[in-house]
Design an enzyme around this catalytic site. Sequence first.
Site, mmCIF file in Angstrom:
data_model
loop_
_atom_site.group_PDB
_atom_site.id
_atom_site.type_symbol
_atom_site.label_atom_id
_atom_site.label_comp_id
_atom_site.label_asym_id
_atom_site.label_seq_id
_atom_site.Cartn_x
_atom_site.Cartn_y
_atom_site.Cartn_z
ATOM 1 N N SER A 141 0.859 -1.180 0.000
ATOM 2 C CA SER A 141 0.000 0.000 0.000
ATOM 3 C C SER A 141 0.896 1.231 0.000
ATOM 4 C CB SER A 141 -0.855 0.017 1.276
ATOM 5 O OG SER A 141 -1.437 1.294 1.464
ATOM 6 N N TYR A 154 -1.012 -0.925 10.549
ATOM 7 C CA TYR A 154 -1.260 -1.183 9.121
ATOM 8 C C TYR A 154 -0.090 -0.682 8.285
ATOM 9 C CZ TYR A 154 -3.597 -1.107 4.534
ATOM 10 O OH TYR A 154 -3.922 -1.307 3.210
HETATM 11 N N1 LIG Z 1 -8.484 -0.026 -1.397
HETATM 12 C C1 LIG Z 1 -7.430 0.706 -1.224
HETATM 13 O O1 LIG Z 1 -7.488 1.933 -1.290
HETATM 14 C C2 LIG Z 1 -6.100 0.047 -0.939
HETATM 15 C C3 LIG Z 1 -4.984 0.884 -0.862
HETATM 16 C C4 LIG Z 1 -3.749 0.325 -0.627
HETATM 17 C C5 LIG Z 1 -3.623 -1.044 -0.461
HETATM 18 N N2 LIG Z 1 -4.734 -1.838 -0.521
HETATM 19 C C6 LIG Z 1 -4.507 -3.271 -0.336
HETATM 20 O O2 LIG Z 1 -5.141 -3.977 -1.386
HETATM 21 C C7 LIG Z 1 -5.513 -5.273 -0.937
HETATM 22 C C8 LIG Z 1 -6.981 -5.498 -1.225
HETATM 23 O O3 LIG Z 1 -7.733 -4.548 -0.496
HETATM 24 P P1 LIG Z 1 -9.187 -4.093 -0.944
HETATM 25 O O4 LIG Z 1 -9.205 -2.622 -0.915
HETATM 26 O O5 LIG Z 1 -9.594 -4.815 -2.153
HETATM 27 O O6 LIG Z 1 -10.011 -4.558 0.327
HETATM 28 P P2 LIG Z 1 -11.365 -5.387 0.448
HETATM 29 O O7 LIG Z 1 -11.730 -5.305 1.882
HETATM 30 O O8 LIG Z 1 -12.340 -4.948 -0.577
HETATM 31 O O9 LIG Z 1 -10.879 -6.862 0.105
HETATM 32 C C9 LIG Z 1 -10.030 -7.573 0.948
HETATM 33 C C10 LIG Z 1 -10.478 -9.005 0.958
HETATM 34 O O10 LIG Z 1 -9.606 -9.748 1.824
HETATM 35 C C11 LIG Z 1 -10.399 -10.664 2.533
HETATM 36 N N3 LIG Z 1 -9.727 -11.078 3.762
HETATM 37 C C12 LIG Z 1 -9.475 -10.351 4.870
HETATM 38 N N4 LIG Z 1 -8.873 -11.116 5.793
HETATM 39 C C13 LIG Z 1 -8.715 -12.342 5.259
HETATM 40 C C14 LIG Z 1 -8.175 -13.564 5.716
HETATM 41 N N5 LIG Z 1 -7.661 -13.685 6.952
HETATM 42 N N6 LIG Z 1 -8.189 -14.639 4.896
HETATM 43 C C15 LIG Z 1 -8.715 -14.538 3.645
HETATM 44 N N7 LIG Z 1 -9.268 -13.412 3.166
HETATM 45 C C16 LIG Z 1 -9.276 -12.328 3.966
HETATM 46 C C17 LIG Z 1 -11.693 -9.915 2.812
HETATM 47 O O11 LIG Z 1 -12.758 -10.812 3.122
HETATM 48 C C18 LIG Z 1 -11.890 -9.193 1.495
HETATM 49 O O12 LIG Z 1 -12.651 -9.962 0.582
HETATM 50 C C19 LIG Z 1 -5.157 -5.310 0.543
HETATM 51 O O13 LIG Z 1 -3.876 -5.887 0.686
HETATM 52 C C20 LIG Z 1 -5.104 -3.847 0.933
HETATM 53 O O14 LIG Z 1 -4.301 -3.593 2.051
HETATM 54 C C21 LIG Z 1 -5.961 -1.328 -0.762
#
Ligand SMILES: NC(=O)c1ccc[n+]([C@@H]2O[C@H](COP(=O)([O-])OP(=O)(O)OC[C@H]3O[C@@H](n4cnc5c(N)ncnc54)[C@H](O)[C@@H]3O)[C@@H](O)[C@H]2O)c1
Length: 284
Positions: A141, A154
């Site tokens: 991230s 985080y």
């Molecule tokens: N959305 C953003 O702005 C953003 C920014 C930077 C980084 N990220 C990173 O991108 C990745 C995806 O995030 P997102 O925004 O799609 O979030 P999201 O919450 O939409 O999706 C994350 C998914 O991970 C699953 N999950 C959580 N814990 C879990 C576990 N223990 N076992 C299996 N599945 C699990 C959740 O059920 C969910 O479906 C993450 O690594 C997040 O840190 C997102």
Amino acid sequence: MDQLLNGKVAVITGGANGLGQATAELFAKAGAKVVIGDLDAAAGEAVAKGIGETCRFQRTDVSKPEELQALCDLAVSAFGGLDIMCNNAAVPNRMVRLLDDDLDAFDRVFDVNVRAVIRGTQIAGRYMRDHGGGVILNTSSIAGIVASFGVTSYRASKAAVIHASKNAAIELAGYGIRVNCLVPGQIETKLIKDALAANTDPVLLDKLEMAIREVMDSYQPLRRRGMPEDVAQAALFLASDNARYITGVVLPIDGGITAGDAHNYIEKFDEARRRVMAEAGVSE
Ligand SMILES: NC(=O)c1ccc[n+]([C@@H]2O[C@H](COP(=O)([O-])OP(=O)(O)OC[C@H]3O[C@@H](n4cnc5c(N)ncnc54)[C@H](O)[C@@H]3O)[C@@H](O)[C@H]2O)c1
């Protein structure tokens, strides 16, 4: 669309929602067979159904080693191999400042965001070492690159993902395994709402998210919010043979946020200058 991933088998953790879902759908369109692992069974089943025969969902808690191993085993038993491993699942941290943080979320954040990413890299890496190589994509991230206020656990977890990925890139390169790190910026998914989840009133939650998104939008040099497919496209490139000489990179997909100071301080200097001039009665 070019079948960039024809004949490839990909595992995507956290593929039931957000960036993982968009990646699963795009990889499938690009010809890959996809196995999704996620805690959210209802959403995961729906994504797999939407993709069709070339996708499987398995309920998986990535923090449980045996479940992560079983997910990778499913890719091999259902589709005959494992070529691409996306360690994407993560949990957010409640929005709290350092001095008010009782660190109650620390262990879970590190178990899911760091330990499971390293373990997923190991499980896939061992298989790929014995089967002619592959690609591993770990999701960090911008919070892992840029320090700021709050969500310390985080941020630290995402910084750890970057370093672990670079280390793996060097260690696994000799086996024909490329390891790269995706660094999403502010992308429209449910992650923000999850970070605010202490507020259970849905109307209040909507209002809070909207207020936070408004601030986030003002930081976007590219002047639009990132969407899950923006990240999926970067993942597709790095997973494909087009990126065959790329390993150990940390790729921001952030509309330019980490390129520099997105607050446009020059404009603010100018505002300050005009204000002082006006107060002094000096015309320009
Ligand atoms: N959305 C953003 O702005 C953003 C920014 C930077 C980084 N990220 C990173 O991108 C990745 C995806 O995030 P997102 O925004 O799609 O979030 P999201 O919450 O939409 O999706 C994350 C998914 O991970 C699953 N999950 C959580 N814990 C879990 C576990 N223990 N076992 C299996 N599945 C699990 C959740 O059920 C969910 O479906 C993450 O690594 C997040 O840190 C997102």
